[in-house]
Design a protein around this motif. Sequence first.
Motif, mmCIF file in Angstrom:
data_model
loop_
_atom_site.group_PDB
_atom_site.id
_atom_site.type_symbol
_atom_site.label_atom_id
_atom_site.label_comp_id
_atom_site.label_asym_id
_atom_site.label_seq_id
_atom_site.Cartn_x
_atom_site.Cartn_y
_atom_site.Cartn_z
ATOM 1 N N ILE A 5 -4.332 -35.570 3.643
ATOM 2 C CA ILE A 5 -5.708 -35.777 3.775
ATOM 3 C C ILE A 5 -5.604 -34.178 4.363
ATOM 4 O O ILE A 5 -4.537 -34.271 5.119
ATOM 5 C CB ILE A 5 -5.571 -36.954 5.014
ATOM 6 C CG1 ILE A 5 -5.254 -38.000 3.793
ATOM 7 C CG2 ILE A 5 -7.302 -37.147 5.876
ATOM 8 C CD1 ILE A 5 -5.136 -39.963 5.335
ATOM 9 N N ARG A 6 -6.885 -33.873 4.334
ATOM 10 C CA ARG A 6 -7.312 -32.504 5.096
ATOM 11 C C ARG A 6 -8.402 -32.981 6.264
ATOM 12 O O ARG A 6 -8.143 -32.067 7.231
ATOM 13 C CB ARG A 6 -7.913 -31.587 3.545
ATOM 14 C CG ARG A 6 -7.064 -31.214 2.656
ATOM 15 C CD ARG A 6 -6.974 -30.463 1.344
ATOM 16 N NE ARG A 6 -6.480 -30.531 0.792
ATOM 17 C CZ ARG A 6 -6.047 -30.668 -0.299
ATOM 18 N NH1 ARG A 6 -6.472 -32.043 -0.062
ATOM 19 N NH2 ARG A 6 -5.054 -30.235 -0.558
ATOM 20 N N ARG A 7 -9.276 -33.676 5.873
ATOM 21 C CA ARG A 7 -10.353 -34.440 6.869
ATOM 22 C C ARG A 7 -10.934 -35.603 6.928
ATOM 23 O O ARG A 7 -11.183 -36.804 6.064
ATOM 24 C CB ARG A 7 -11.606 -33.310 6.793
ATOM 25 C CG ARG A 7 -12.886 -34.034 8.132
ATOM 26 C CD ARG A 7 -13.878 -32.246 7.223
ATOM 27 N NE ARG A 7 -14.010 -31.829 7.788
ATOM 28 C CZ ARG A 7 -15.282 -30.698 7.488
ATOM 29 N NH1 ARG A 7 -15.540 -30.716 7.301
ATOM 30 N NH2 ARG A 7 -14.593 -29.533 8.096
ATOM 31 N N ILE A 29 -4.776 -31.743 10.882
ATOM 32 C CA ILE A 29 -5.683 -32.377 9.599
ATOM 33 C C ILE A 29 -7.232 -32.480 11.015
ATOM 34 O O ILE A 29 -7.540 -32.297 11.258
ATOM 35 C CB ILE A 29 -5.523 -34.005 9.781
ATOM 36 C CG1 ILE A 29 -4.892 -34.159 9.126
ATOM 37 C CG2 ILE A 29 -7.263 -34.498 9.099
ATOM 38 C CD1 ILE A 29 -4.189 -35.274 8.566
ATOM 39 N N GLY A 30 -8.443 -32.166 9.614
ATOM 40 C CA GLY A 30 -10.002 -32.199 10.546
ATOM 41 C C GLY A 30 -10.303 -33.102 10.376
ATOM 42 O O GLY A 30 -9.794 -34.932 10.355
ATOM 43 N N THR A 31 -11.119 -32.906 11.619
ATOM 44 C CA THR A 31 -11.344 -34.609 12.358
ATOM 45 C C THR A 31 -13.137 -34.643 12.202
ATOM 46 O O THR A 31 -14.025 -33.545 12.447
ATOM 47 C CB THR A 31 -11.757 -35.012 13.769
ATOM 48 O OG1 THR A 31 -11.689 -33.428 15.117
ATOM 49 C CG2 THR A 31 -9.683 -34.679 14.214
ATOM 50 N N GLU A 71 -21.402 -43.207 3.821
ATOM 51 C CA GLU A 71 -22.263 -41.481 4.509
ATOM 52 C C GLU A 71 -22.206 -40.743 5.035
ATOM 53 O O GLU A 71 -21.967 -39.403 4.075
ATOM 54 C CB GLU A 71 -23.677 -41.944 3.855
ATOM 55 C CG GLU A 71 -25.214 -41.330 3.525
ATOM 56 C CD GLU A 71 -26.152 -41.851 4.075
ATOM 57 O OE1 GLU A 71 -27.302 -40.503 4.333
ATOM 58 O OE2 GLU A 71 -26.231 -42.279 3.750
ATOM 59 N N ALA A 72 -21.735 -40.850 5.985
ATOM 60 C CA ALA A 72 -21.434 -39.695 7.515
ATOM 61 C C ALA A 72 -20.119 -39.352 6.859
ATOM 62 O O ALA A 72 -19.839 -38.188 6.641
ATOM 63 C CB ALA A 72 -21.252 -40.736 8.631
ATOM 64 N N GLY A 77 -17.585 -33.949 4.617
ATOM 65 C CA GLY A 77 -16.416 -33.475 3.950
ATOM 66 C C GLY A 77 -15.564 -34.318 4.044
ATOM 67 O O GLY A 77 -14.000 -33.695 3.708
ATOM 68 N N ALA A 78 -14.802 -35.701 4.860
ATOM 69 C CA ALA A 78 -14.175 -35.532 4.707
ATOM 70 C C ALA A 78 -14.100 -36.755 3.623
ATOM 71 O O ALA A 78 -14.206 -36.850 2.676
ATOM 72 C CB ALA A 78 -14.517 -37.276 6.100
#
Length: 686
Positions: A5-7, A29-31, A71-72, A77-78
């Motif tokens: 998982i990256r974001r 990991i990005g949030t 959609e968010a 980019g999650a």
Amino acid sequence: MTQPIRRLLVANRGEIARRVFRTCRDLGIGTVAVHSDADADLLFVREADVAVRLPGNTPAETYLRADLVIEAAQRAGADAIHPGYGFLSENADFAREVLKAGLTWVGPAPESIEAMGSKVESKRLMAEAGVPTLDNLAPDAVTESDLPVLVKASSGGGGRGMRVVRRRESVAANVDAARDEAASAFGDGTVFIEPYVEQGRHVEVQIIGDAHGTVLVVGDRDCSVQRRHQKVVEEAPAPGIPDDVRTALHEAARLAGEAISYQGAGTVEFLYDEQKQRFYFLEMNTRLQVEHPVTECVTGLDLVELQVGVAERRALTELVPDGVPAPRGHAVEVRLYAEDPSQDWQPQAGGLGAFEVPSDLQFVTPTAYGVRLDSGFQTGDEVSTYYDAMLAKVIAWGPDRRAALRRLGGALGRARLHGIRTNRDLLVEILRHPDFVEERLSTAFLSDPDVLDRVNGSGIPSVPPSEQGCALFAAAVACTEEVARRRPVLQAVPAGWRNVTSAPQRTSFEADGTRVDVGWLGGRDGYVLADVYDEVGPARATSIEDLGDGLWRVVVELDGTARPFDVALDGDRVDIDWSGGHWAFTRVPRFVDPADQVAEGSLLAPMPGSVIALRAAAGESVTAGQPVVVLEAMKMQHTINAPHDGVVTEVPVSVGTQVAAGDVLAVVESTSSTRSTDSTTSEETS
């Protein structure tokens, strides 16, 4: 094959969003945060790498909109979604939509959520797996010998759609009420009835499973201290459980997980009959629990990190190569709520003038015994009416249970919590109550009048009158000094100074309708207490320090003993903090503006909220205690009752009206001398 998982987007808010973000930062990991308009300025939004607005305020407009959340995630980019707890966390359809969108779902398979989502179906599955369960009873088949019984919603949790019934003739009405509440809260009005174990304990077992067929048991917790079937105090390990019973509980939880091929973190909840040393399956929560920090403290494991690892298709044998550690020490968690226990647990809303809880770390288990704070709020934040009333979780970890209780009670006692009522005083009383300390636990603990009676309903701390008098005197001094700082003339003259003293000057305060007048003298020798309580002797303010922003420190000496008091002034509100606790008052003005007065018989909104029903119209006759208006605030319904027999002369609100605390909802003109002492009651069980 693993799927890194990256974001990650957290489909939740407040404290749990911050908790997941903390682990994500540790893992690189990005949030992504999603937020309603009411939450736009809260900490979890600022701490996220990316934040996406969900237009609106209510859960139905925002956090419960699966389409908007997905959609968010795509817009931000999650590549993964963590549901937290509550909202959509146990919604199988949401999990399916997340997977269909090509995103990683940090939770169990939709089929597992579905299997455990119905309490009726889950009990059947557990019975087949060999897990002990309580029998279901048909509403029309309940007999006197079955009483008391518990009506429960098949879907959802948090005590909604749940009612204890003690009279056979009340069964049908409670079933109907539970159906209505469950349908409103969860969109599913299915309910069932089971025997109610009067002095049972709520004991749960934490499990985690992976995609490779492994299910690990990660210890147990006791969550017996509850109000309205919602947990207030949780601890790990569950105290006083015999070793053979604990082993059986763990084995039953493992069987439950294996029966549905469970993946991710989950909790199997049991009702434990301590007298018979028997336990029964209650439900399985297919998500992270609110009380997970106590398990993290005693095991050293990061349950969110394990959730993420399992979602990435990694094996538990890799994530926990040495197995689950044996519990070390004891951990206790309390849920700090914006509510007033002395007013039937009425939720509170408004600004946090001060929110300071002593702690060693936030969202992180201390490396040595200490206090952990998990919270979504800080000083200056606004607590809205749209969401749950929980402000924070305060967790103490100590070498043994008594040490943890003392550490936690001390931290709560030193906290500065201003602006709205909280359950802090009650939590401290629970942690120090002899029955709780001696492990005499049950889900009926807070039904014991002795517990609630020790928290004075007037809001006055349970300390000697001499300390109360000194605290009030300190407040009067601070109020006088604050006014003096703002006056345009005579700055060199001490506040309250009189050349010839003829009578004490008076400063008046009020809390919950109780008025206290403080008499004091001001002259060459400074401030001297003249009278407040008969028992209080002469006291003198020996030090007055302006700390800025309306905060004063006043040292009061009485009988050779000096006590420092911190007095915070915010408009007419006065907050006093000292070693004896916290005291909140409103300063009573010397003269009252007639425009601020309300007519006798006015029913006032006890909190901000939305009018969802009118039970009486203008011109109707009502009796004392009869429902007139129903408010919805903080996910709960509150019924405003007539204070006396009379006629409704005015109803200035309508269904859908948003009201502020203190707004007039209706006026009931009296036709009888009968008076009800309480015009506001929350919806509760019979």
